[in-house]
Design a protein around this motif. Structure first.
Motif, mmCIF file in Angstrom:
data_model
loop_
_atom_site.group_PDB
_atom_site.id
_atom_site.type_symbol
_atom_site.label_atom_id
_atom_site.label_comp_id
_atom_site.label_asym_id
_atom_site.label_seq_id
_atom_site.Cartn_x
_atom_site.Cartn_y
_atom_site.Cartn_z
ATOM 1 N N SER A 106 29.304 19.500 12.502
ATOM 2 C CA SER A 106 29.498 20.143 13.802
ATOM 3 C C SER A 106 28.176 20.446 14.485
ATOM 4 O O SER A 106 28.110 20.583 15.713
ATOM 5 N N PRO A 112 30.389 16.834 18.737
ATOM 6 C CA PRO A 112 30.814 17.362 20.038
ATOM 7 C C PRO A 112 30.946 16.275 21.105
ATOM 8 O O PRO A 112 31.834 16.340 21.956
ATOM 9 N N ALA A 113 30.070 15.263 21.049
ATOM 10 C CA ALA A 113 30.142 14.180 22.035
ATOM 11 C C ALA A 113 31.441 13.387 21.884
ATOM 12 O O ALA A 113 32.067 13.009 22.885
ATOM 13 N N ILE A 115 34.284 14.518 20.652
ATOM 14 C CA ILE A 115 35.395 15.369 21.091
ATOM 15 C C ILE A 115 35.436 15.451 22.617
ATOM 16 O O ILE A 115 36.508 15.403 23.227
ATOM 17 N N ARG A 116 34.277 15.539 23.259
ATOM 18 C CA ARG A 116 34.251 15.554 24.727
ATOM 19 C C ARG A 116 34.801 14.247 25.298
ATOM 20 O O ARG A 116 35.579 14.251 26.261
ATOM 21 N N ALA A 117 34.406 13.121 24.712
ATOM 22 C CA ALA A 117 34.895 11.823 25.183
ATOM 23 C C ALA A 117 36.409 11.717 24.994
ATOM 24 O O ALA A 117 37.127 11.193 25.862
ATOM 25 N N ARG A 119 38.560 14.248 24.899
ATOM 26 C CA ARG A 119 39.212 15.147 25.850
ATOM 27 C C ARG A 119 39.246 14.540 27.251
ATOM 28 O O ARG A 119 40.206 14.692 27.991
ATOM 29 N N ALA A 120 38.167 13.835 27.608
ATOM 30 C CA ALA A 120 38.125 13.186 28.917
ATOM 31 C C ALA A 120 39.152 12.062 29.008
ATOM 32 O O ALA A 120 39.778 11.850 30.050
ATOM 33 N N PRO A 123 43.304 14.240 28.270
ATOM 34 C CA PRO A 123 43.332 15.687 28.541
ATOM 35 C C PRO A 123 44.666 16.354 28.218
ATOM 36 O O PRO A 123 44.723 17.582 28.078
ATOM 37 N N GLU A 297 36.852 6.438 19.938
ATOM 38 C CA GLU A 297 35.738 7.122 20.614
ATOM 39 C C GLU A 297 34.569 7.308 19.645
ATOM 40 O O GLU A 297 33.401 7.158 20.017
#
Length: 308
Positions: A106, A112-113, A115-117, A119-120, A123, A297
């Motif tokens: 973590s 984090p990158a 997870i951000r990708a 989520r984008a 969503p 991802e």
């Protein structure tokens, strides 16, 4: 017993009702007029009602037809929404996913990158996360409490679990800032063998057996057995003990992102095989939906994939 109505007949009915003309409706849905007229009669026969008054210049809804039109639109809208929802779940765009990661994972920007990708891209997926050690994460994936996890190298039974390596990072030495070997912050690297006489602080083996064994093996290759005087539950606790002057530690390079006051990080210049791999783990054969999207991802962002 109520008849089972072919949804295709409802689509034909709506087209005729909205166009008010068989020829125009046939052109709209891409069939010939005679078959369309026949299908409307089939629907009327199945329902036992007359849906249209046949006029010289078109089709006019009867009272029964008006009632059916509203319901037919609602039925097909619900069917279309259900089909779209099922497809989005299969694509990983809807549903739920439970993801786990180790503490050290973590702290690396990669996780984090990813997870951000994700989520984008999705969503609407309900995402829950859990942090624990590698052994517990692998077991949680096996028992279906987690769908996917970012783990270090497991030790022991990982049957039924697919491990794909997405990252390999260097290991570094963490020393108290005032340690003589730290060189008052001027040194950039050190030999692992130079730590042979130091007290080692290590994360307890059950918390990360793969990294623990890797560090011990590297020390043996460097010509010494580390004297482990302190063990901690987490890497962050290890850094706290280092800052307190209780010993030195060997940690993944991603820990350097932690600005721990009183800790100096030095690269290890004599241990080319001392690495900290990161894997994405999921159940064998279960790679659809949100799990497949998260994996995709991770592989897309993996520096290992970019090198190939």
């Amino acid at each position: 017993m109520s008849p089972a109505i072919d949804l295709r007949l409802l689509r034909y009915f709506i087209a005729v009702a909205e166009e008010g003309h068989l020829t125009k409706a046939a052109q709209r849905i891409g069939i010939q007029q005679p078959p369309l007229s026949q299908q409307i009669r089939v629907l009327e026969k199945e329902l036992g009602v007359t849906l249209f008054n046949r006029m010289p210049r078109g089709m006019e809804l009867t009272e029964s037809g008006v009632a059916l039109l509203a319901d037919a639109r609602a039925i097909l809208a619900q069917v279309d929404a259900t089909v779209a929802g099922v497809r989005r779940i299969a694509q990983g765009k809807m549903g739920r996913i439970a993801v786990g990661f180790t503490e050290s994972a973590s702290l690396h920007p990669f996780v984090p990158a990813v997870i951000r990708a994700f989520r984008a891209a999705a969503p609407d997926v309900a995402l829950t996360v859990e942090e624990t050690n590698t052994s517990e994460l692998v077991e949680a994936v096996r028992q279906k409490r987690l769908d996917l996890a970012f783990v270090r190298s497991p030790v022991g039974d990982a049957s039924g679990i697919v491990m794909e390596t997405v990252l390999v990072e260097e290991m570094v030495a963490a020393l108290p800032a005032d340690h003589p070997l730290a060189g008052n912050g001027r040194k950039k690297s050190i030999a692992l063998s130079a730590l042979a006489d130091e007290s080692f602080i290590m994360t307890r083996r059950p918390s990360g057996p793969g990294l623990y064994d890797t560090i011990i093996a590297a020390c043996h290759s460097a010509g010494f057995s580390p004297r482990v005087t302190q063990e901690s539950r987490k890497n962050l606790s290890t850094l706290t003990l280092v800052a307190a002057g209780l010993g030195v530690a060997v940690v993944p390079a991603s820990m350097m992102h932690v600005s721990a006051e009183g800790v100096t990080y030095l690269k290890l210049n004599d241990t080319p095989t001392l690495k900290a791999p990161l894997h994405v783990a999921y159940r064998d054969g279960e790679i659809g939906g949100a799990v497949g999207l998260m994996r995709s991802e991770a592989l897309t962002l993996s520096p290992l994939q970019k090198k190939r």
